[in-house]
Motif scaffolding. Structure first.
Motif, PDB file in Angstrom:
ATOM      1  N   GLY A  23       0.818  -1.209   0.000  1.00  8.18           N
ATOM      2  CA  GLY A  23       0.000   0.000   0.000  1.00  8.18           C
ATOM      3  C   GLY A  23       0.848   1.253   0.000  1.00  8.18           C
ATOM      4  O   GLY A  23       0.460   2.295  -0.535  1.00  8.18           O
ATOM      5  N   VAL A  24       2.030   1.113   0.590  1.00 10.73           N
ATOM      6  CA  VAL A  24       2.943   2.242   0.673  1.00 10.73           C
ATOM      7  C   VAL A  24       3.255   2.795  -0.723  1.00 10.73           C
ATOM      8  O   VAL A  24       3.406   4.000  -0.909  1.00 10.73           O
ATOM      9  CB  VAL A  24       4.242   1.772   1.362  1.00 10.73           C
ATOM     10  CG1 VAL A  24       5.362   2.734   1.142  1.00 10.73           C
ATOM     11  CG2 VAL A  24       3.992   1.556   2.827  1.00 10.73           C
ATOM     12  N   VAL A  25       3.318   1.888  -1.715  1.00  9.16           N
ATOM     13  CA  VAL A  25       3.689   2.323  -3.056  1.00  9.16           C
ATOM     14  C   VAL A  25       2.649   3.301  -3.611  1.00  9.16           C
ATOM     15  O   VAL A  25       3.002   4.282  -4.266  1.00  9.16           O
ATOM     16  CB  VAL A  25       3.880   1.109  -3.981  1.00  9.16           C
ATOM     17  CG1 VAL A  25       4.153   1.569  -5.392  1.00  9.16           C
ATOM     18  CG2 VAL A  25       5.026   0.257  -3.480  1.00  9.16           C
ATOM     19  N   CYS A  87      10.694   1.377  -7.423  1.00  8.82           N
ATOM     20  CA  CYS A  87      10.693   0.146  -8.204  1.00  8.82           C
ATOM     21  C   CYS A  87      11.064  -1.046  -7.316  1.00  8.82           C
ATOM     22  O   CYS A  87      10.468  -2.120  -7.415  1.00  8.82           O
ATOM     23  CB  CYS A  87      11.678   0.314  -9.332  1.00  8.82           C
ATOM     24  SG  CYS A  87      11.872  -1.121 -10.271  1.00  8.82           S
ATOM     25  N   LEU A  88      12.022  -0.848  -6.402  1.00  7.12           N
ATOM     26  CA  LEU A  88      12.398  -1.938  -5.496  1.00  7.12           C
ATOM     27  C   LEU A  88      11.240  -2.263  -4.560  1.00  7.12           C
ATOM     28  O   LEU A  88      10.981  -3.427  -4.239  1.00  7.12           O
ATOM     29  CB  LEU A  88      13.644  -1.564  -4.685  1.00  7.12           C
ATOM     30  CG  LEU A  88      14.946  -1.473  -5.479  1.00  7.12           C
ATOM     31  CD1 LEU A  88      16.096  -1.084  -4.563  1.00  7.12           C
ATOM     32  CD2 LEU A  88      15.257  -2.786  -6.174  1.00  7.12           C
ATOM     33  N   ALA A  89      10.516  -1.203  -4.140  1.00  9.07           N
ATOM     34  CA  ALA A  89       9.359  -1.428  -3.270  1.00  9.07           C
ATOM     35  C   ALA A  89       8.324  -2.267  -4.006  1.00  9.07           C
ATOM     36  O   ALA A  89       7.744  -3.201  -3.452  1.00  9.07           O
ATOM     37  CB  ALA A  89       8.763  -0.091  -2.845  1.00  9.07           C
ATOM     38  N   LEU A  90       8.108  -1.933  -5.296  1.00  6.98           N
ATOM     39  CA  LEU A  90       7.147  -2.690  -6.102  1.00  6.98           C
ATOM     40  C   LEU A  90       7.573  -4.147  -6.266  1.00  6.98           C
ATOM     41  O   LEU A  90       6.741  -5.048  -6.270  1.00  6.98           O
ATOM     42  CB  LEU A  90       7.062  -2.072  -7.507  1.00  6.98           C
ATOM     43  CG  LEU A  90       6.154  -0.880  -7.685  1.00  6.98           C
ATOM     44  CD1 LEU A  90       6.484  -0.194  -8.994  1.00  6.98           C
ATOM     45  CD2 LEU A  90       4.706  -1.322  -7.694  1.00  6.98           C
ATOM     46  N   SER A 189       2.008  -2.595 -16.274  1.00  9.47           N
ATOM     47  CA  SER A 189       0.881  -2.521 -15.334  1.00  9.47           C
ATOM     48  C   SER A 189       1.322  -1.909 -14.006  1.00  9.47           C
ATOM     49  O   SER A 189       0.515  -1.433 -13.236  1.00  9.47           O
ATOM     50  CB  SER A 189       0.227  -3.888 -15.152  1.00  9.47           C
ATOM     51  OG  SER A 189       0.967  -4.650 -14.249  1.00  9.47           O
ATOM     52  N   TRP A 190       2.606  -1.918 -13.746  1.00  8.57           N
ATOM     53  CA  TRP A 190       3.139  -1.253 -12.553  1.00  8.57           C
ATOM     54  C   TRP A 190       3.518   0.202 -12.837  1.00  8.57           C
ATOM     55  O   TRP A 190       4.029   0.880 -11.957  1.00  8.57           O
ATOM     56  CB  TRP A 190       4.398  -1.974 -12.071  1.00  8.57           C
ATOM     57  CG  TRP A 190       4.144  -3.183 -11.255  1.00  8.57           C
ATOM     58  CD1 TRP A 190       2.948  -3.639 -10.782  1.00  8.57           C
ATOM     59  CD2 TRP A 190       5.136  -4.104 -10.788  1.00  8.57           C
ATOM     60  NE1 TRP A 190       3.135  -4.786 -10.066  1.00  8.57           N
ATOM     61  CE2 TRP A 190       4.461  -5.089 -10.048  1.00  8.57           C
ATOM     62  CE3 TRP A 190       6.518  -4.188 -10.921  1.00  8.57           C
ATOM     63  CZ2 TRP A 190       5.129  -6.161  -9.437  1.00  8.57           C
ATOM     64  CZ3 TRP A 190       7.174  -5.247 -10.322  1.00  8.57           C
ATOM     65  CH2 TRP A 190       6.487  -6.217  -9.590  1.00  8.57           C
TER      66      TRP A 190
END
Lengths: 286, 112
Positions: A23-25, A87-90, A189-190
């Protein structure tokens, strides 16, 4: 055949069916649109999720970036840039799956990250961190295929074993698409920036890469070098053909390549240690 | 290059990487690469709690270690699909050179 491809594309573009996005992203996404948001503010949001922060910091401290001892998210954001941290978080959920289910692929990805970083630094290319990140992510399509089409994946593995095929060819034959394309869909999609999604999508076909051909070429060559060194396990053991266009676009020469091959072995020892440490001290904070 | 426990190090081996205290990858090295180990030096490293060192070549053989020949056969197999491509073949030859140099009879030391 074509049905499978569009079916798979639908599954992937529908983010609800994907491994959970932190959710943070989302919060981070809305913040970056607001120009006034400071790095500190963004770092505070990421740090509020401790598991996520731990996983990001672990990646930032991996040999793929070559920094070591980055101990806070705000330092990571300053050193690597907000795009890379986002991107790393994703990708943490994907990396987590890789680490648990396919250690060989995880090691391959870390190895390609290191090789790409080495090439980028040797050639003094800009945006080294983006290149390393794209390299770390280049095979995410394989994780998605094994998650979403486990039956087809068995067939793919069988075809590789029985007929000595490249994984990519086996994928094309069985699911009518390949991990590079699937990885590209996921990147879209990200909403990953083109500089990351292009190298993922075209790491087997550098000529197709339009805007970020240099980054794509680095990932392509790094992938071939890691397969040549036999490090990790990317699905098949065959070195892909190194495309002339990648060599030319980076203005590679033999002396430089020999230097990189020598230094790479040194770095791969580090990667192996990093991966072993992770397994030993697995931070099961969850 | 080989990573070995300090206990297996013997005089005459050559360090392939800088040695750091407590295996820390940053900070000041306590002993530089290319240093030829001596008994006194090994004892000193032991006193500094160094547990492993990287040495040139492949001086310590354990069960399961692959010989240069085995490694070359595996390398050959990995390149079997691209042997006809001149550029990839060039890279193959560089890997062969590299393996021979790092595992070679010269103790892995590069001829400079």
């Amino acid at each position: 055949m074509d049905n499978k491809r569009s079916e798979l594309k639908k599954i992937i573009m529908d983010t609800k069916t994907l491994p959970t996005l932190p959710g943070v992203v989302n919060k981070l996404n809305s913040l970056t649109e607001n120009d006034k948001a400071s790095v500190q503010e963004m770092a505070r949001i990421v740090s509020s999720d401790q598991v996520l922060s731990a996983r990001i910091l672990r990646l930032v401290n991996s040999p793929s970036y070559g920094f070591y001892r980055v101990s806070t998210i705000s330092n990571a954001m300053i050193l690597l840039g907000i795009d890379v941290v986002k991107c790393l978080a994703l990708s943490t959920s994907i990396f987590e799956i890789m680490e648990k289910n396919s250690l060989g692929l995880w090691e391959h990805s870390l190895g390609v990250g290191v090789a790409a970083n080495l090439i980028a630094r040797k050639l003094s290319l800009p945006e080294c961190e983006e290149i390393s990140t794209a390299a770390l992510l280049h095979d995410i399509g394989k994780v998605i295929i094994s998650l979403k089409c486990s039956e087809a994946e068995q067939l793919i593995r069988g075809a590789i074993q029985d007929h000595g095929m490249y994984m990519r060819d086996a994928e094309r034959e069985i699911i009518d698409t390949d991990h590079a394309e699937v990885g590209g869909w996921l990147a879209k999609s990200w909403f990953l920036p083109d500089k990351l999604s292009e190298p993922i999508t075209f790491h087997h076909d550098v000529a197709q890469s339009g805007n970020h051909r240099i980054k794509t070429a680095v990932v392509h060559i790094a992938d071939a070098l890691i397969k040549a060194s036999g490090f990790g396990d990317s699905g098949d053991c065959y070195v892909p053909q190194i495309q002339q266009i990648a060599w030319d676009v980076l203005k590679f020469d033999e002396r430089l390549m020999a230097e990189i091959i020598d230094e790479l072995e040194d770095k791969l020892v580090e990667v192996k240690n990093f991966s072993l440490e992770l397994q030993g001290s697995d931070i099961s904070v969850d | 290059m080989q990573k070995i426990p300090l206990m297996r190090a013997t005089a005459g081996m050559v360090l392939a990487r800088d040695v750091f205290r407590n295996d820390s990858p940053v900070g000041m090295p306590v002993c530089g690469r290319h240093t030829v180990l001596s008994d006194t030096l090994i004892a000193r490293l032991g006193n500094l709690n160094v547990t492993t060192v990287y040495v040139e070549g492949h001086p310590v053989w354990e069960d399961g270690d692959r010989s240069l020949e085995e490694m070359l056969v595996e390398l050959d197999r990995r390149f079997e699909k691209v042997r006809n491509d001149p550029l990839t073949l060039k890279v193959y030859e560089m890997f062969v050179d590299h393996l021979k140099r790092s595992m070679g009879d010269s103790g892995g030391q590069q001829a400079e």
